[in-house]
Design a protein around this motif. Structure first.
Motif, PDB file in Angstrom:
ATOM      1  N   THR A 236       0.845  -1.196   0.000  1.00 39.18           N
ATOM      2  CA  THR A 236       0.000   0.000   0.000  1.00 39.18           C
ATOM      3  C   THR A 236       0.883   1.250   0.000  1.00 39.18           C
ATOM      4  N   ARG A 237       0.854   2.051   1.069  1.00 39.35           N
ATOM      5  CA  ARG A 237       1.688   3.256   1.099  1.00 39.35           C
ATOM      6  C   ARG A 237       3.163   2.889   0.931  1.00 39.35           C
ATOM      7  N   GLY A 238       3.852   3.635   0.095  1.00 36.71           N
ATOM      8  CA  GLY A 238       5.249   3.328  -0.194  1.00 36.71           C
ATOM      9  C   GLY A 238       5.421   2.384  -1.358  1.00 36.71           C
ATOM     10  N   GLY A 239       4.317   1.747  -1.785  1.00 39.83           N
ATOM     11  CA  GLY A 239       4.318   0.929  -2.977  1.00 39.83           C
ATOM     12  C   GLY A 239       5.121  -0.351  -2.873  1.00 39.83           C
ATOM     13  N   LEU A 240       5.350  -0.960  -4.032  1.00 40.41           N
ATOM     14  CA  LEU A 240       6.063  -2.231  -4.117  1.00 40.41           C
ATOM     15  C   LEU A 240       7.468  -2.112  -3.536  1.00 40.41           C
ATOM     16  N   ALA A 241       8.167  -1.020  -3.866  1.00 39.79           N
ATOM     17  CA  ALA A 241       9.569  -0.878  -3.464  1.00 39.79           C
ATOM     18  C   ALA A 241       9.719  -0.848  -1.951  1.00 39.79           C
ATOM     19  N   SER A 242       8.955  -0.001  -1.280  1.00 38.01           N
ATOM     20  CA  SER A 242       9.100   0.118   0.177  1.00 38.01           C
ATOM     21  C   SER A 242       8.678  -1.162   0.887  1.00 38.01           C
ATOM     22  N   THR A 243       7.634  -1.809   0.363  1.00 34.29           N
ATOM     23  CA  THR A 243       7.171  -3.046   0.988  1.00 34.29           C
ATOM     24  C   THR A 243       8.215  -4.139   0.880  1.00 34.29           C
ATOM     25  N   LEU A 244       8.862  -4.253  -0.260  1.00 34.61           N
ATOM     26  CA  LEU A 244       9.914  -5.254  -0.411  1.00 34.61           C
ATOM     27  C   LEU A 244      11.109  -4.939   0.484  1.00 34.61           C
ATOM     28  N   ASN A 245      11.412  -3.662   0.687  1.00 34.21           N
ATOM     29  CA  ASN A 245      12.476  -3.297   1.620  1.00 34.21           C
ATOM     30  C   ASN A 245      12.112  -3.697   3.049  1.00 34.21           C
ATOM     31  N   GLU A 246      10.845  -3.536   3.423  1.00 35.48           N
ATOM     32  CA  GLU A 246      10.395  -3.981   4.745  1.00 35.48           C
ATOM     33  C   GLU A 246      10.645  -5.479   4.913  1.00 35.48           C
ATOM     34  N   ILE A 247      10.270  -6.248   3.898  1.00 33.67           N
ATOM     35  CA  ILE A 247      10.418  -7.697   3.969  1.00 33.67           C
ATOM     36  C   ILE A 247      11.890  -8.089   4.028  1.00 33.67           C
ATOM     37  N   ALA A 248      12.720  -7.438   3.207  1.00 35.29           N
ATOM     38  CA  ALA A 248      14.149  -7.746   3.207  1.00 35.29           C
ATOM     39  C   ALA A 248      14.761  -7.501   4.581  1.00 35.29           C
ATOM     40  N   GLN A 249      14.349  -6.412   5.234  1.00 36.56           N
ATOM     41  CA  GLN A 249      14.870  -6.118   6.567  1.00 36.56           C
ATOM     42  C   GLN A 249      14.357  -7.126   7.585  1.00 36.56           C
ATOM     43  N   GLN A 250      13.067  -7.444   7.533  1.00 41.76           N
ATOM     44  CA  GLN A 250      12.502  -8.395   8.485  1.00 41.76           C
ATOM     45  C   GLN A 250      13.147  -9.767   8.363  1.00 41.76           C
ATOM     46  N   SER A 251      13.352 -10.207   7.128  1.00 42.23           N
ATOM     47  CA  SER A 251      13.867 -11.561   6.887  1.00 42.23           C
ATOM     48  C   SER A 251      15.380 -11.620   6.816  1.00 42.23           C
ATOM     49  N   GLN A 252      16.042 -10.432   6.822  1.00 47.23           N
ATOM     50  CA  GLN A 252      17.510 -10.389   6.758  1.00 47.23           C
ATOM     51  C   GLN A 252      18.035 -11.056   5.485  1.00 47.23           C
ATOM     52  N   VAL A 253      17.432 -10.675   4.354  1.00 44.56           N
ATOM     53  CA  VAL A 253      17.807 -11.225   3.054  1.00 44.56           C
ATOM     54  C   VAL A 253      17.900 -10.086   2.046  1.00 44.56           C
ATOM     55  N   GLY A 254      18.334 -10.409   0.832  1.00 45.67           N
ATOM     56  CA  GLY A 254      18.267  -9.483  -0.278  1.00 45.67           C
ATOM     57  C   GLY A 254      17.206  -9.931  -1.259  1.00 45.67           C
ATOM     58  N   ILE A 255      16.733  -9.015  -2.091  1.00 50.00           N
ATOM     59  CA  ILE A 255      15.725  -9.345  -3.100  1.00 50.00           C
ATOM     60  C   ILE A 255      16.175  -8.746  -4.432  1.00 50.00           C
ATOM     61  N   LYS A 256      16.172  -9.592  -5.475  1.00 53.05           N
ATOM     62  CA  LYS A 256      16.521  -9.152  -6.820  1.00 53.05           C
ATOM     63  C   LYS A 256      15.260  -9.127  -7.680  1.00 53.05           C
ATOM     64  N   LEU A 257      14.993  -7.990  -8.320  1.00 53.72           N
ATOM     65  CA  LEU A 257      13.843  -7.841  -9.202  1.00 53.72           C
ATOM     66  C   LEU A 257      14.306  -7.756 -10.647  1.00 53.72           C
TER      67      LEU A 257
END
Length: 351
Positions: A236-257
Protein backbone atom coordinates in the motif's frame (compact mmCIF):
# COMPACT_ATOMS: atom_id res chain seq x y z
CA UNK A 1 -36.83 -0.76 16.04
CA UNK A 2 -39.90 -0.55 18.28
CA UNK A 3 -42.80 1.86 17.76
CA UNK A 4 -41.95 3.99 20.83
CA UNK A 5 -38.44 4.62 19.49
CA UNK A 6 -39.82 5.54 16.06
CA UNK A 7 -42.31 7.99 17.60
CA UNK A 8 -39.57 10.14 19.12
CA UNK A 9 -37.27 10.18 16.10
CA UNK A 10 -36.73 13.15 13.82
CA UNK A 11 -36.44 12.07 10.21
CA UNK A 12 -33.01 12.85 8.77
CA UNK A 13 -32.93 15.02 5.67
CA UNK A 14 -30.51 12.82 3.78
CA UNK A 15 -31.02 14.54 0.43
CA UNK A 16 -29.91 18.02 1.47
CA UNK A 17 -28.98 17.80 5.16
CA UNK A 18 -25.49 18.20 6.56
CA UNK A 19 -23.61 16.95 9.58
CA UNK A 20 -23.80 19.36 12.50
CA UNK A 21 -22.30 19.34 15.97
CA UNK A 22 -25.42 17.78 17.51
CA UNK A 23 -24.78 14.61 15.51
CA UNK A 24 -21.79 13.94 17.75
CA UNK A 25 -23.16 15.25 21.03
CA UNK A 26 -24.60 12.00 22.36
CA UNK A 27 -28.25 13.10 22.25
CA UNK A 28 -31.29 12.50 20.07
CA UNK A 29 -29.71 13.90 16.89
CA UNK A 30 -26.80 11.49 17.25
CA UNK A 31 -29.18 8.59 17.82
CA UNK A 32 -31.15 9.61 14.73
CA UNK A 33 -27.96 9.61 12.64
CA UNK A 34 -26.89 6.21 13.95
CA UNK A 35 -30.31 4.58 13.52
CA UNK A 36 -31.37 6.09 10.21
CA UNK A 37 -28.03 6.00 8.42
CA UNK A 38 -25.38 3.75 9.97
CA UNK A 39 -27.59 1.03 11.45
CA UNK A 40 -29.95 1.08 8.46
CA UNK A 41 -27.20 0.03 6.07
CA UNK A 42 -24.77 -1.89 8.28
CA UNK A 43 -27.13 -3.92 10.49
CA UNK A 44 -26.34 -7.51 11.45
CA UNK A 45 -26.94 -9.75 14.47
CA UNK A 46 -24.05 -8.24 16.45
CA UNK A 47 -24.70 -4.60 15.59
CA UNK A 48 -28.41 -5.10 16.21
CA UNK A 49 -27.67 -5.66 19.92
CA UNK A 50 -26.92 -1.89 20.12
CA UNK A 51 -24.34 -2.18 22.86
CA UNK A 52 -21.05 -0.30 23.17
CA UNK A 53 -19.24 -3.52 22.37
CA UNK A 54 -19.74 -6.67 20.31
CA UNK A 55 -19.56 -10.06 22.03
CA UNK A 56 -18.14 -12.48 19.49
CA UNK A 57 -17.75 -16.28 19.40
CA UNK A 58 -14.42 -17.67 20.56
CA UNK A 59 -12.11 -19.14 17.88
CA UNK A 60 -11.85 -22.90 17.46
CA UNK A 61 -9.22 -24.78 19.46
CA UNK A 62 -6.94 -25.11 16.41
CA UNK A 63 -7.09 -21.40 15.52
CA UNK A 64 -5.49 -18.15 16.67
CA UNK A 65 -6.97 -14.67 16.63
CA UNK A 66 -5.60 -12.07 14.20
CA UNK A 67 -6.28 -8.33 14.62
CA UNK A 68 -5.29 -5.28 12.60
CA UNK A 69 -6.28 -1.62 12.65
CA UNK A 70 -6.00 1.17 10.11
CA UNK A 71 -7.13 4.77 9.55
CA UNK A 72 -8.29 6.09 6.19
CA UNK A 73 -7.87 9.72 5.17
CA UNK A 74 -8.05 9.58 1.37
CA UNK A 75 -8.64 12.78 -0.58
CA UNK A 76 -10.89 13.01 -2.53
CA UNK A 77 -13.24 10.67 -0.68
CA UNK A 78 -14.80 9.52 -3.99
CA UNK A 79 -12.43 8.39 -6.74
CA UNK A 80 -12.52 6.20 -9.86
CA UNK A 81 -12.97 2.63 -8.72
CA UNK A 82 -14.00 3.30 -5.13
CA UNK A 83 -14.39 5.65 -2.20
CA UNK A 84 -13.25 6.01 1.39
CA UNK A 85 -15.99 3.62 2.53
CA UNK A 86 -15.04 0.60 0.41
CA UNK A 87 -11.36 1.44 0.89
CA UNK A 88 -11.70 1.31 4.68
CA UNK A 89 -13.14 -2.20 4.44
CA UNK A 90 -10.71 -3.48 1.82
CA UNK A 91 -7.64 -2.08 3.57
CA UNK A 92 -8.31 -3.74 6.92
CA UNK A 93 -9.65 -6.99 5.48
CA UNK A 94 -6.44 -7.27 3.46
CA UNK A 95 -4.19 -6.55 6.44
CA UNK A 96 -5.83 -9.39 8.37
CA UNK A 97 -5.71 -11.73 5.37
CA UNK A 98 -1.96 -11.21 4.87
CA UNK A 99 -1.35 -13.65 7.74
CA UNK A 100 -3.35 -16.29 5.88
CA UNK A 101 -6.25 -15.56 8.23
CA UNK A 102 -9.96 -15.55 7.48
CA UNK A 103 -11.29 -12.04 8.29
CA UNK A 104 -14.59 -12.16 10.19
CA UNK A 105 -15.43 -8.85 11.87
CA UNK A 106 -14.76 -5.14 11.58
CA UNK A 107 -15.26 -2.17 13.85
CA UNK A 108 -15.61 1.28 12.29
CA UNK A 109 -14.94 4.69 13.80
CA UNK A 110 -16.05 7.84 11.94
CA UNK A 111 -14.72 11.35 12.47
CA UNK A 112 -17.07 13.68 10.61
CA UNK A 113 -16.53 17.35 9.88
CA UNK A 114 -19.38 19.75 10.59
CA UNK A 115 -21.08 20.59 7.29
CA UNK A 116 -20.36 17.28 5.54
CA UNK A 117 -23.30 16.35 3.29
CA UNK A 118 -25.49 13.57 4.70
CA UNK A 119 -26.11 12.33 1.15
CA UNK A 120 -22.38 11.79 0.67
CA UNK A 121 -22.12 10.13 4.07
CA UNK A 122 -24.90 7.73 3.13
CA UNK A 123 -23.11 6.86 -0.13
CA UNK A 124 -19.98 6.06 1.87
CA UNK A 125 -21.86 3.88 4.37
CA UNK A 126 -23.71 2.03 1.58
CA UNK A 127 -20.35 1.42 -0.11
CA UNK A 128 -18.91 0.07 3.16
CA UNK A 129 -21.88 -2.26 3.58
CA UNK A 130 -21.49 -3.59 0.03
CA UNK A 131 -17.74 -4.09 0.43
CA UNK A 132 -18.24 -5.91 3.74
CA UNK A 133 -20.87 -8.24 2.27
CA UNK A 134 -18.65 -9.07 -0.69
CA UNK A 135 -15.70 -9.76 1.62
CA UNK A 136 -17.82 -11.93 3.92
CA UNK A 137 -17.23 -9.80 7.03
CA UNK A 138 -19.62 -8.07 9.44
CA UNK A 139 -19.21 -4.54 10.79
CA UNK A 140 -20.15 -5.31 14.38
CA UNK A 141 -19.49 -2.13 16.37
CA UNK A 142 -18.51 1.48 15.79
CA UNK A 143 -18.28 5.06 16.94
CA UNK A 144 -19.05 8.52 15.58
CA UNK A 145 -17.46 11.84 16.45
CA UNK A 146 -18.06 15.29 14.94
CA UNK A 147 -15.45 18.05 14.80
CA UNK A 148 -15.97 21.74 14.04
CA UNK A 149 -15.88 22.92 10.44
CA UNK A 150 -12.30 23.52 9.37
CA UNK A 151 -10.88 21.02 11.87
CA UNK A 152 -11.33 17.94 9.72
CA UNK A 153 -11.55 17.09 6.03
CA UNK A 154 -15.04 15.78 5.49
CA UNK A 155 -14.70 12.28 6.88
CA UNK A 156 -11.99 10.08 8.33
CA UNK A 157 -12.66 6.37 9.00
CA UNK A 158 -10.75 4.04 11.31
CA UNK A 159 -11.40 0.32 11.03
CA UNK A 160 -10.20 -2.61 13.11
CA UNK A 161 -10.42 -6.13 11.77
CA UNK A 162 -10.55 -9.45 13.58
CA UNK A 163 -10.03 -12.85 11.99
CA UNK A 164 -8.85 -16.37 12.69
CA UNK A 165 -5.89 -18.31 11.33
CA UNK A 166 -5.03 -21.98 11.59
CA UNK A 167 -2.34 -22.96 14.06
CA UNK A 168 -0.67 -24.78 11.17
CA UNK A 169 0.03 -21.59 9.20
CA UNK A 170 3.09 -19.41 9.77
CA UNK A 171 3.08 -16.58 7.22
CA UNK A 172 5.19 -13.57 8.16
CA UNK A 173 7.40 -10.87 6.71
CA UNK A 174 10.27 -12.51 8.59
CA UNK A 175 9.99 -15.82 6.71
CA UNK A 176 11.51 -15.08 3.28
CA UNK A 177 14.39 -17.45 2.47
CA UNK A 178 17.17 -17.40 -0.11
CA UNK A 179 15.95 -19.11 -3.28
CA UNK A 180 12.31 -18.08 -2.80
CA UNK A 181 10.28 -16.66 -5.68
CA UNK A 182 8.72 -13.18 -5.42
CA UNK A 183 5.30 -12.92 -7.06
CA UNK A 184 2.66 -10.20 -7.43
CA UNK A 185 -0.97 -10.69 -8.43
CA UNK A 186 -1.18 -7.91 -11.01
CA UNK A 187 -0.33 -4.42 -12.20
CA UNK A 188 1.12 -1.92 -9.75
CA UNK A 189 0.40 1.77 -9.18
CA UNK A 190 -3.25 1.79 -10.25
CA UNK A 191 -4.68 3.13 -6.98
CA UNK A 192 -2.25 5.98 -6.41
CA UNK A 193 -2.42 7.19 -9.99
CA UNK A 194 -6.24 7.00 -10.01
CA UNK A 195 -6.32 9.19 -6.89
CA UNK A 196 -3.82 11.71 -8.22
CA UNK A 197 -5.33 12.01 -11.70
CA UNK A 198 -8.80 12.55 -10.22
CA UNK A 199 -7.49 15.00 -7.60
CA UNK A 200 -5.70 17.09 -10.21
CA UNK A 201 -8.46 16.77 -12.86
CA UNK A 202 -6.05 15.13 -15.28
CA UNK A 203 -7.55 13.46 -18.34
CA UNK A 204 -5.94 10.49 -20.07
CA UNK A 205 -7.08 8.47 -23.09
CA UNK A 206 -8.56 5.84 -20.77
CA UNK A 207 -9.78 6.33 -17.21
CA UNK A 208 -7.35 4.97 -14.66
CA UNK A 209 -9.30 3.12 -11.98
CA UNK A 210 -8.21 2.19 -8.46
CA UNK A 211 -7.46 -1.47 -7.85
CA UNK A 212 -9.09 -1.31 -4.38
CA UNK A 213 -10.43 -4.79 -3.57
CA UNK A 214 -10.70 -7.33 -0.75
CA UNK A 215 -8.05 -9.98 -1.29
CA UNK A 216 -9.16 -12.53 1.31
CA UNK A 217 -10.82 -14.81 -1.26
CA UNK A 218 -7.70 -14.90 -3.41
CA UNK A 219 -5.51 -15.46 -0.34
CA UNK A 220 -7.71 -18.35 0.82
CA UNK A 221 -7.37 -20.03 -2.60
CA UNK A 222 -3.58 -19.63 -2.55
CA UNK A 223 -3.15 -20.90 0.99
CA UNK A 224 -5.27 -23.96 0.18
CA UNK A 225 -3.18 -24.76 -2.90
CA UNK A 226 0.25 -23.67 -1.64
CA UNK A 227 0.30 -24.04 2.16
CA UNK A 228 4.07 -23.46 2.22
CA UNK A 229 3.79 -19.73 1.40
CA UNK A 230 6.39 -17.83 3.43
CA UNK A 231 5.30 -14.18 3.08
CA UNK A 232 2.15 -12.29 2.10
CA UNK A 233 2.15 -8.50 2.13
CA UNK A 234 -0.01 -5.85 0.46
CA UNK A 235 2.09 -3.01 -1.01
CA UNK A 236 0.00 0.00 0.00
CA UNK A 237 1.69 3.26 1.10
CA UNK A 238 5.25 3.33 -0.19
CA UNK A 239 4.32 0.93 -2.98
CA UNK A 240 6.06 -2.23 -4.12
CA UNK A 241 9.57 -0.88 -3.46
CA UNK A 242 9.10 0.12 0.18
CA UNK A 243 7.17 -3.05 0.99
CA UNK A 244 9.91 -5.25 -0.41
CA UNK A 245 12.48 -3.30 1.62
CA UNK A 246 10.40 -3.98 4.75
CA UNK A 247 10.42 -7.70 3.97
CA UNK A 248 14.15 -7.75 3.21
CA UNK A 249 14.87 -6.12 6.57
CA UNK A 250 12.50 -8.40 8.49
CA UNK A 251 13.87 -11.56 6.89
CA UNK A 252 17.51 -10.39 6.76
CA UNK A 253 17.81 -11.23 3.05
CA UNK A 254 18.27 -9.48 -0.28
CA UNK A 255 15.72 -9.35 -3.10
CA UNK A 256 16.52 -9.15 -6.82
CA UNK A 257 13.84 -7.84 -9.20
CA UNK A 258 13.60 -7.88 -12.99
CA UNK A 259 12.11 -4.64 -14.27
CA UNK A 260 10.69 -6.19 -17.43
CA UNK A 261 8.72 -8.72 -15.36
CA UNK A 262 6.96 -6.13 -13.16
CA UNK A 263 3.45 -5.57 -14.56
CA UNK A 264 2.52 -1.91 -15.02
CA UNK A 265 -0.34 -0.71 -17.21
CA UNK A 266 0.78 1.48 -20.10
CA UNK A 267 -1.55 4.32 -19.10
CA UNK A 268 -0.35 4.16 -15.49
CA UNK A 269 3.28 4.26 -16.64
CA UNK A 270 2.51 7.20 -18.92
CA UNK A 271 0.74 9.02 -16.09
CA UNK A 272 3.67 8.38 -13.75
CA UNK A 273 6.09 9.83 -16.30
CA UNK A 274 3.84 12.86 -16.79
CA UNK A 275 3.54 13.42 -13.03
CA UNK A 276 7.19 12.71 -12.28
CA UNK A 277 6.40 9.57 -10.25
CA UNK A 278 7.93 6.11 -10.07
CA UNK A 279 5.33 3.34 -10.24
CA UNK A 280 7.44 1.23 -7.85
CA UNK A 281 6.60 3.68 -5.05
CA UNK A 282 2.93 4.34 -5.87
CA UNK A 283 0.31 2.89 -3.53
CA UNK A 284 -1.83 -0.14 -4.36
CA UNK A 285 -5.01 -1.30 -2.63
CA UNK A 286 -5.73 -4.60 -4.36
CA UNK A 287 -2.32 -6.14 -4.78
CA UNK A 288 -0.43 -8.78 -2.79
CA UNK A 289 3.23 -9.74 -2.79
CA UNK A 290 3.66 -13.51 -2.42
CA UNK A 291 6.98 -15.07 -1.47
CA UNK A 292 7.16 -18.85 -1.64
CA UNK A 293 9.63 -21.63 -2.49
CA UNK A 294 10.63 -21.42 -6.16
CA UNK A 295 9.39 -24.96 -6.81
CA UNK A 296 5.88 -23.87 -5.75
CA UNK A 297 5.83 -20.63 -7.74
CA UNK A 298 4.09 -22.10 -10.80
CA UNK A 299 1.33 -23.57 -8.64
CA UNK A 300 0.83 -20.24 -6.88
CA UNK A 301 0.71 -18.35 -10.19
CA UNK A 302 -1.81 -20.83 -11.59
CA UNK A 303 -4.13 -20.25 -8.63
CA UNK A 304 -3.74 -16.47 -8.84
CA UNK A 305 -4.40 -16.33 -12.57
CA UNK A 306 -7.57 -18.39 -12.13
CA UNK A 307 -8.96 -15.71 -9.78
CA UNK A 308 -10.46 -12.40 -11.04
CA UNK A 309 -7.98 -10.45 -8.89
CA UNK A 310 -4.92 -12.30 -10.15
CA UNK A 311 -5.26 -12.60 -13.92
CA UNK A 312 -2.06 -10.62 -14.53
CA UNK A 313 -0.01 -12.32 -11.82
CA UNK A 314 3.71 -12.61 -12.46
CA UNK A 315 6.98 -13.64 -10.89
CA UNK A 316 8.99 -10.44 -10.53
CA UNK A 317 12.11 -11.55 -8.66
CA UNK A 318 13.92 -13.86 -6.30
CA UNK A 319 15.18 -13.80 -2.73
CA UNK A 320 18.91 -14.25 -2.15
CA UNK A 321 21.47 -13.98 0.62
CA UNK A 322 22.69 -10.42 1.19
CA UNK A 323 24.22 -9.16 4.42
CA UNK A 324 23.15 -5.61 3.50
CA UNK A 325 19.51 -6.64 2.89
CA UNK A 326 19.24 -4.57 -0.30
CA UNK A 327 16.47 -4.68 -2.87
CA UNK A 328 18.03 -4.42 -6.32
CA UNK A 329 16.65 -4.48 -9.85
CA UNK A 330 17.93 -5.56 -13.26
CA UNK A 331 16.70 -2.80 -15.55
CA UNK A 332 15.22 -3.27 -19.02
CA UNK A 333 18.55 -2.01 -20.40
CA UNK A 334 20.49 -4.80 -18.67
CA UNK A 335 21.97 -2.61 -15.95
CA UNK A 336 21.31 -2.73 -12.24
CA UNK A 337 20.21 -0.33 -9.53
CA UNK A 338 19.30 -0.30 -5.88
CA UNK A 339 15.58 0.03 -5.19
CA UNK A 340 15.59 1.93 -1.92
CA UNK A 341 12.82 2.89 0.51
CA UNK A 342 10.51 5.72 -0.46
CA UNK A 343 12.21 8.97 0.55
CA UNK A 344 9.67 11.64 1.46
CA UNK A 345 6.11 11.55 0.19
CA UNK A 346 5.19 11.04 -3.46
CA UNK A 347 1.41 11.14 -3.05
CA UNK A 348 -0.19 12.55 0.11
CA UNK A 349 -3.60 11.40 1.37
CA UNK A 350 -4.09 8.32 -0.78
CA UNK A 351 -5.40 5.74 1.70
Amino acid sequence: MNQITKRFQNKLNIASGRVDMTHGAGGRAMNDLIEQLFHKHLHNDYLDQKNDQAILPAPAADERLVISTDSHVVSPVFFPGGDIGSLSVHGTVNDVAMSGARPLYLSAGFILEEGFALADLEKIVISMAKAAREAGVAIVTGDTKVVEKGKGDGVFISTTGVGVVSNDLDISGANAKAGDAVLVNGTIGDHGVAIMSHRENLAFETEIVSDSAALNGLIADMVAAVPDIHVLRDPTRGGLASTLNEIAQQSQVGIKLREEDIPVRDDVQAACEFLGLDALYVANEGKVIVICPQEQADAALEVMRAHPLGKEAAQIGVVHEDKDHFVTMETVFGGGRIVDWLNGEQLPRIC
